[in-house]
Design a protein around this motif. Structure first.
Motif, PDB file in Angstrom:
ATOM      1  N   LEU A 205      12.352  -8.833 -21.018  1.00  0.00           N
ATOM      2  CA  LEU A 205      13.593  -8.156 -20.956  1.00  0.00           C
ATOM      3  C   LEU A 205      14.743  -9.198 -21.651  1.00  0.00           C
ATOM      4  O   LEU A 205      14.686 -10.235 -21.302  1.00  0.00           O
ATOM      5  N   ARG A 206      15.929  -8.596 -22.241  1.00  0.00           N
ATOM      6  CA  ARG A 206      16.947  -9.312 -22.536  1.00  0.00           C
ATOM      7  C   ARG A 206      18.063  -9.472 -21.414  1.00  0.00           C
ATOM      8  O   ARG A 206      18.056  -8.909 -20.422  1.00  0.00           O
ATOM      9  N   LEU A 207      18.786 -10.657 -21.450  1.00  0.00           N
ATOM     10  CA  LEU A 207      19.616 -10.945 -20.422  1.00  0.00           C
ATOM     11  C   LEU A 207      20.439  -9.532 -19.953  1.00  0.00           C
ATOM     12  O   LEU A 207      20.833  -9.306 -18.873  1.00  0.00           O
TER      13      LEU A 207
ATOM     14  N   ALA B   9       0.716  -1.133  -0.098  1.00  0.00           N
ATOM     15  CA  ALA B   9       0.015   0.149  -0.138  1.00  0.00           C
ATOM     16  C   ALA B   9       0.844   1.466   0.059  1.00  0.00           C
ATOM     17  O   ALA B   9       0.353   2.158  -0.425  1.00  0.00           O
ATOM     18  N   GLU B  10       2.103   1.179   0.591  1.00  0.00           N
ATOM     19  CA  GLU B  10       2.984   2.297   0.579  1.00  0.00           C
ATOM     20  C   GLU B  10       3.921   2.316  -0.437  1.00  0.00           C
ATOM     21  O   GLU B  10       4.886   3.113  -0.666  1.00  0.00           O
ATOM     22  N   SER B  11       3.917   1.418  -1.618  1.00  0.00           N
ATOM     23  CA  SER B  11       4.958   1.061  -2.495  1.00  0.00           C
ATOM     24  C   SER B  11       5.003   2.018  -3.593  1.00  0.00           C
ATOM     25  O   SER B  11       4.064   2.536  -3.903  1.00  0.00           O
ATOM     26  N   MET B  12       6.263   2.365  -4.210  1.00  0.00           N
ATOM     27  CA  MET B  12       6.381   2.816  -5.342  1.00  0.00           C
ATOM     28  C   MET B  12       6.972   1.538  -6.338  1.00  0.00           C
ATOM     29  O   MET B  12       7.788   1.073  -6.224  1.00  0.00           O
ATOM     30  N   VAL B  13       6.114   1.412  -7.494  1.00  0.00           N
ATOM     31  CA  VAL B  13       6.357   0.046  -8.197  1.00  0.00           C
ATOM     32  C   VAL B  13       6.767   0.590  -9.715  1.00  0.00           C
ATOM     33  O   VAL B  13       6.075   1.408 -10.509  1.00  0.00           O
ATOM     34  N   SER B  14       7.975  -0.106 -10.001  1.00  0.00           N
ATOM     35  CA  SER B  14       8.392   0.745 -11.505  1.00  0.00           C
ATOM     36  C   SER B  14       8.098  -0.545 -12.382  1.00  0.00           C
ATOM     37  O   SER B  14       8.084  -1.703 -12.303  1.00  0.00           O
ATOM     38  N   LEU B  15       7.761  -0.055 -13.725  1.00  0.00           N
ATOM     39  CA  LEU B  15       7.299  -0.942 -14.693  1.00  0.00           C
ATOM     40  C   LEU B  15       8.144  -0.709 -15.854  1.00  0.00           C
ATOM     41  O   LEU B  15       8.229   0.410 -16.159  1.00  0.00           O
ATOM     42  N   GLY B  16       8.090  -1.561 -16.870  1.00  0.00           N
ATOM     43  CA  GLY B  16       8.604  -1.398 -18.326  1.00  0.00           C
ATOM     44  C   GLY B  16       7.681  -2.018 -19.415  1.00  0.00           C
ATOM     45  O   GLY B  16       7.085  -3.062 -19.070  1.00  0.00           O
TER      46      GLY B  16
ATOM     47  N   ALA C 136      15.730  -0.487 -17.381  1.00  0.00           N
ATOM     48  CA  ALA C 136      15.454  -1.562 -16.442  1.00  0.00           C
ATOM     49  C   ALA C 136      16.867  -1.748 -15.722  1.00  0.00           C
ATOM     50  O   ALA C 136      16.317  -2.034 -14.465  1.00  0.00           O
ATOM     51  N   ALA C 137      17.707  -1.639 -16.074  1.00  0.00           N
ATOM     52  CA  ALA C 137      18.996  -1.741 -14.967  1.00  0.00           C
ATOM     53  C   ALA C 137      19.197  -0.739 -13.905  1.00  0.00           C
ATOM     54  O   ALA C 137      19.272  -1.017 -12.881  1.00  0.00           O
TER      55      ALA C 137
ATOM     56  N   ALA D 209      10.574 -12.494 -18.457  1.00  0.00           N
ATOM     57  CA  ALA D 209       9.608 -11.847 -17.391  1.00  0.00           C
ATOM     58  C   ALA D 209      10.490 -11.488 -16.115  1.00  0.00           C
ATOM     59  O   ALA D 209      11.072 -12.438 -15.676  1.00  0.00           O
ATOM     60  N   VAL D 210      10.531 -10.421 -15.641  1.00  0.00           N
ATOM     61  CA  VAL D 210      11.108 -10.099 -14.265  1.00  0.00           C
ATOM     62  C   VAL D 210      10.278  -9.690 -13.227  1.00  0.00           C
ATOM     63  O   VAL D 210       9.243  -8.667 -13.547  1.00  0.00           O
ATOM     64  N   ASN D 211      10.196 -10.024 -12.076  1.00  0.00           N
ATOM     65  CA  ASN D 211       9.634  -9.479 -10.949  1.00  0.00           C
ATOM     66  C   ASN D 211      10.982  -9.235  -9.841  1.00  0.00           C
ATOM     67  O   ASN D 211      11.117 -10.219  -9.228  1.00  0.00           O
TER      68      ASN D 211
END
Ligand code: IPD
Ligand code: CA
Length: 283
Positions: free
Chosen positions: A218-220, A160-167, A198-199, A249-251
């Motif tokens: 994403l690529r390696l 609930a307090e988070s900042m989530v980054s997406l691509g 992403a990096a 896929a990355v989490n």
């Protein structure tokens, strides 16, 4: 093939040197018009990407002549090597091409461990350099993650307090299914961010600035160094290679948000798989 502390220290010094040289090149050309080598619907490759990778390759080869480079701008790492560098010479190329100072250099060293038929490459050190903010992230196996030499750690914030980054990635069609997922997620978190590297997003998770980062394709070279830095900072770096496809896929998160974020990632993975089947990637 396990590496000694001395070998890791030597390799890290070479990676830092290479990242800083490439970062200086980026900073020198920051405000100049960029020569575009290739462009697709959602991506750009610059002539400077290629120059930067060559510069990095030369510096790394002086320190470890037998270790090949798998990079965004060329792969010499095919075959049966025990180690390889994984290099993204400019991550955040589109930002950089537009003169936006949110881009970095990303270098990881991977070793095949354990030897034998189940051998797989594992990252042993990661270096990410943001030449605009003067921020250098490093981590090596057996150590902690650092920002400009000081230990860092992931956040402890709840969803609930988070900042989530997406691509969005570079694949055509991703936007259509990512937008509704963002709508759902935005109601559960404090803020969503899409910043285009992403990096750097992974390093921001490692530093506790972001609480999580999700991207479906994403690529390696986008994730090898940053993902390892997240782990060494106490976070969770989950990735799954999409079947028959060179994308992951990355989490990545602070270790508390996996269960809450998985439902949001699941449709993204499912959809990206269908993208993989159509071969519609532009990346
Ligand atoms: C891209 C960036 C971007 C991500 C793309 C990547 P590049 O790498 O990391 O944030 O959304 O999927 O391809 O092309 O700037 O090296
Ligand atoms: Ca990249």
């Amino acid at each position: 093939m396990s590496m000694t502390r001395h070998e890791l220290r030597q390799a890290q010094a070479a990676a830092v040197d290479a990242a800083q040289q490439a970062g200086d090149l980026m900073r020198r050309h920051w405000r100049s018009p960029k020569v575009i080598g290739q462009s697709t619907r959602h991506d750009i490759k610059l002539e400077l990407d290629v120059r930067s990778q060559r510069l990095i390759g030369r510096t790394l080869a002086r320190a470890l002549p037998d270790v090949p480079v798998l990079g965004e701008e060329g792969d010499q790492a095919g075959g049966d090597h025990l180690r390889r560098w994984v290099v993204d010479p400019i991550d955040g190329t589109v930002n950089y091409a537009h003169g936006i100072p949110h881009a970095c250099v990303s270098i990881a060293l991977q070793a095949r461990e354990p030897t034998g038929p189940t051998a797989a490459f594992r990252t042993r050190l990661g270096v990410v350099y943001d030449p605009f903010g003067g921020e250098l992230w490093t981590a090596q196996a057996g150590g902690v993650a650092r920002l400009n030499g000081k230990p860092i750690a992931v956040s402890t914030r709840p969803l609930a307090e988070s900042m989530v980054s997406l691509g969005f990635g570079n694949s055509a069609g991703v936007i259509e299914y990512l937008v509704p997922a963002i709508g759902n997620l935005a109601n559960r978190v404090r803020k969503i961010r899409l910043m285009g590297s992403a990096a750097l997003a992974l390093c921001y998770v490692a530093t506790g600035r972001f609480d999580a980062f999700l991207e479906p394709g994403l690529r390696l070279w986008d994730i090898a160094a940053g993902g390892f830095i997240v782990e060494q900072a106490g976070g969770t770096f989950w990735r799954r290679q999409l079947q028959g496809y060179e994308r992951h896929a990355v989490n990545a998160h602070n270790g508390r948000l996996g269960r809450a974020l998985n439902p949001f990632l699941r449709p993204l993975i499912a959809n990206d798989r269908s993208q993989a089947g159509t071969g519609r990637s532009a990346g």
